[in-house]
Design an enzyme around this catalytic site. Structure first.
Site, mmCIF file in Angstrom:
data_model
loop_
_atom_site.group_PDB
_atom_site.id
_atom_site.type_symbol
_atom_site.label_atom_id
_atom_site.label_comp_id
_atom_site.label_asym_id
_atom_site.label_seq_id
_atom_site.Cartn_x
_atom_site.Cartn_y
_atom_site.Cartn_z
ATOM 1 N N ASP A 14 0.900 -1.314 -0.051
ATOM 2 C CA ASP A 14 -0.017 -0.151 0.068
ATOM 3 C C ASP A 14 0.641 1.229 0.024
ATOM 4 O O ASP A 14 1.695 1.412 0.807
ATOM 5 C CB ASP A 14 -0.904 -0.065 1.301
ATOM 6 C CG ASP A 14 -2.023 -0.911 1.189
ATOM 7 O OD1 ASP A 14 -2.439 -1.240 -0.005
ATOM 8 O OD2 ASP A 14 -2.764 -1.346 2.169
ATOM 9 N N GLY A 40 -3.851 -5.047 1.463
ATOM 10 C CA GLY A 40 -4.763 -6.088 0.987
ATOM 11 C C GLY A 40 -5.448 -6.762 1.732
ATOM 12 O O GLY A 40 -5.051 -6.916 3.023
ATOM 13 N N LYS A 41 -6.912 -6.897 1.400
ATOM 14 C CA LYS A 41 -7.895 -7.357 2.427
ATOM 15 C C LYS A 41 -7.442 -8.575 2.852
ATOM 16 O O LYS A 41 -7.887 -8.970 4.158
ATOM 17 C CB LYS A 41 -9.174 -7.458 2.018
ATOM 18 C CG LYS A 41 -9.643 -5.963 1.791
ATOM 19 C CD LYS A 41 -11.083 -5.548 1.167
ATOM 20 C CE LYS A 41 -11.429 -4.018 1.281
ATOM 21 N NZ LYS A 41 -11.505 -3.850 2.740
ATOM 22 N N GLY A 42 -7.061 -9.584 2.023
ATOM 23 C CA GLY A 42 -6.516 -10.752 2.589
ATOM 24 C C GLY A 42 -5.650 -10.870 3.671
ATOM 25 O O GLY A 42 -5.598 -11.595 4.835
ATOM 26 N N ASN A 44 -4.748 -8.241 5.432
ATOM 27 C CA ASN A 44 -5.347 -7.475 6.623
ATOM 28 C C ASN A 44 -5.957 -8.351 7.577
ATOM 29 O O ASN A 44 -5.971 -8.284 8.618
ATOM 30 C CB ASN A 44 -6.056 -6.129 6.199
ATOM 31 C CG ASN A 44 -5.364 -5.234 5.592
ATOM 32 O OD1 ASN A 44 -3.992 -5.064 5.547
ATOM 33 N ND2 ASN A 44 -5.865 -4.243 5.053
ATOM 34 N N GLY A 225 -21.778 2.621 14.045
ATOM 35 C CA GLY A 225 -21.804 1.038 14.386
ATOM 36 C C GLY A 225 -22.014 0.156 13.521
ATOM 37 O O GLY A 225 -21.564 0.228 12.434
ATOM 38 N N ASP A 252 -11.453 -4.308 7.823
ATOM 39 C CA ASP A 252 -10.837 -5.455 7.510
ATOM 40 C C ASP A 252 -10.933 -6.049 9.243
ATOM 41 O O ASP A 252 -10.910 -7.304 9.528
ATOM 42 C CB ASP A 252 -9.412 -5.349 7.321
ATOM 43 C CG ASP A 252 -9.682 -5.182 5.812
ATOM 44 O OD1 ASP A 252 -10.568 -5.709 5.057
ATOM 45 O OD2 ASP A 252 -8.700 -4.599 5.463
HETATM 46 P P1 ADP Z 1 -15.495 0.155 6.065
HETATM 47 O O1 ADP Z 1 -14.018 0.516 6.367
HETATM 48 O O2 ADP Z 1 -15.445 -1.129 5.416
HETATM 49 O O3 ADP Z 1 -16.077 1.173 5.128
HETATM 50 P P2 ADP Z 1 -16.675 0.999 8.311
HETATM 51 O O4 ADP Z 1 -16.043 2.439 8.192
HETATM 52 O O5 ADP Z 1 -18.132 0.984 8.286
HETATM 53 O O6 ADP Z 1 -16.172 -0.084 7.235
HETATM 54 O O7 ADP Z 1 -16.086 0.528 9.734
HETATM 55 C C1 ADP Z 1 -16.188 -0.854 10.195
HETATM 56 C C2 ADP Z 1 -16.567 -0.665 11.570
HETATM 57 O O8 ADP Z 1 -15.573 -0.027 12.217
HETATM 58 C C3 ADP Z 1 -17.834 -0.116 12.112
HETATM 59 O O9 ADP Z 1 -19.028 -0.769 11.648
HETATM 60 C C4 ADP Z 1 -17.586 0.233 13.382
HETATM 61 O O10 ADP Z 1 -18.084 -0.414 14.291
HETATM 62 C C5 ADP Z 1 -16.050 0.548 13.487
HETATM 63 N N1 ADP Z 1 -15.814 1.969 13.211
HETATM 64 C C6 ADP Z 1 -15.547 2.538 11.938
HETATM 65 N N2 ADP Z 1 -15.289 4.027 11.876
HETATM 66 C C7 ADP Z 1 -15.404 4.246 13.443
HETATM 67 C C8 ADP Z 1 -15.316 5.583 13.945
HETATM 68 N N3 ADP Z 1 -15.070 6.649 13.557
HETATM 69 N N4 ADP Z 1 -15.700 5.491 15.297
HETATM 70 C C9 ADP Z 1 -15.944 4.032 15.961
HETATM 71 N N5 ADP Z 1 -16.201 2.998 15.263
HETATM 72 C C10 ADP Z 1 -15.905 3.028 13.941
#
Ligand code: ADP
Length: 311
Positions: A14, A40-42, A44, A225, A252
């Site tokens: 990355d 990479g998601k794998g 991570n 959440g 991840d």
């Molecule tokens: P992605 O990175 O795949 O878009 P998310 O941003 O929804 O996924 O993050 C995955 C999880 O990590 C969320 O469901 C939440 O529980 C936690 N999370 C992500 N960002 C925050 C934040 N700013 N504060 C608290 N928890 C977070």
């Protein structure tokens, strides 16, 4: 006995640039800093699951270049079985070009290289570790036919399949019916559902996704959440409030934590709560691998919140 997790997925080098804002198309903006990470998601999710105490086998491919050696070397420092990693001749290791802004938001462009050289036949050759695992964790970065083959092997061996549809790409016929648990964020959910889903609320997204095949759906909502749906009940898990500096790796950490607790036989509600804590902690450190939390830290956060304390 520790949970047995098999991860089939991408491994990357990355390139991460911090910038005050994302460039518009055609525009160049000056970056504020640069770092090279293993990702990479794998990779991570394998590292995240190992740090959370699972016995992990990682199935994936690297290029025959310097970055392939760097990635392999970094993973060798984690408690992961790397015996199923292959090196693909005359191919570059997958690369992720990531931009992160001060609020912790990111954009990512991936050049898959060796990741896309993995074939369904490679999955047949690695069928043993997939069949032996409690949970198979797969994502959207490999060719969908390869991922589908891994999922079919898992389903035929009673290995629980968690598909983290990130990123969303075209899926072969019957793909979503091979999944036991689908993990997506809101954008990915809308993309999977296609036309007309942009205005659907989180609960509607979960219900519509479940109707496509997965028995359980978990929708991540960043700082709000996550929502989980088991086909009848829909429940919200609150986020653990954090000062987020880089969300790379949160999804991840979340998916891996869900996989580990599922493999340990936890209830969906408890697994999602634990995953929310892991995801929140991953936003407090820059980069993906460095931010993936260890089991004791996640458990301490869950316990603290259980006693009603704010973090
Ligand atoms: P992605 O990175 O795949 O878009 P998310 O941003 O929804 O996924 O993050 C995955 C999880 O990590 C969320 O469901 C939440 O529980 C936690 N999370 C992500 N960002 C925050 C934040 N700013 N504060 C608290 N928890 C977070």
């Amino acid at each position: 006995m520790p949970a047995r997790i098999c991860v089939v997925g991408a491994l990357h080098r990355d390139l991460v640039v911090r910038a005050l804002r994302f460039p518009q198309p055609g525009e160049t903006v000056a970056g504020e800093g640069f770092a090279l990470h293993v990702g990479g998601k794998g990779a991570n999710q394998a590292v995240a699951a190992a740090r959370l105490g699972a016995r992990v086998t990682l199935i994936g491919a690297l290029g025959d270049d310097e970055w392939g050696s760097v990635v392999r070397g970094a993973l060798a420092g984690e408690a992961i079985d790397l015996s199923e990693l292959v090196t693909v001749p005359r191919t570059h290791t997958g690369v992720g070009v990531i931009t992160v802004t001060p609020g912790g938001e990111n954009t990512i462009v991936v050049a898959p290289g060796a990741d896309h050289a993995l074939t369904p036949d490679d999955m047949d050759r690695a069928a043993g570790p997939i069949a032996d695992a409690d949970v198979l964790l797969v994502q959207g970065e490999l060719c969908a036919e390869t991922t589908l083959k891994a999922m079919e092997i898992a389903r035929n061996s009673n290995t629980f399949v968690i598909f983290n549809a990130s990123p969303v790409g075209p899926l072969p016929e019957g793909f979503l019916r091979q999944i036991d648990m689908l993990v997506v964020n809101k954008g990915e959910a809308a993309e999977l559902l296609g036309e007309g889903a942009r205005d659907v609320g989180p609960a509607g997204l979960c219900r519509r996704l479940a109707s496509l095949g997965p028995e359980k759906v978990v929708l991540t909502l960043g700082a709000e959440g996550a929502l989980h749906f088991n086909g009848t009940e829909l429940e919200h898990a609150e986020a653990f409030p954090m000062t987020s500096i880089d969300s790379t790796g949160a999804g991840d950490a979340f998916a891996a934590a869900l996989g580990v607790l599922r493999a340990e036989g936890a209830r969906l509600k408890d697994a999602v709560r634990f995953a929310c804590a892991a995801g929140a902690l991953a936003t407090t450190t820059p980069g993906a691998l460095p931010s993936l939390p260890r089991r004791d830290v996640v458990e301490a956060l869950v316990k603290r919140r259980g006693r009603g304390a704010r973090t």
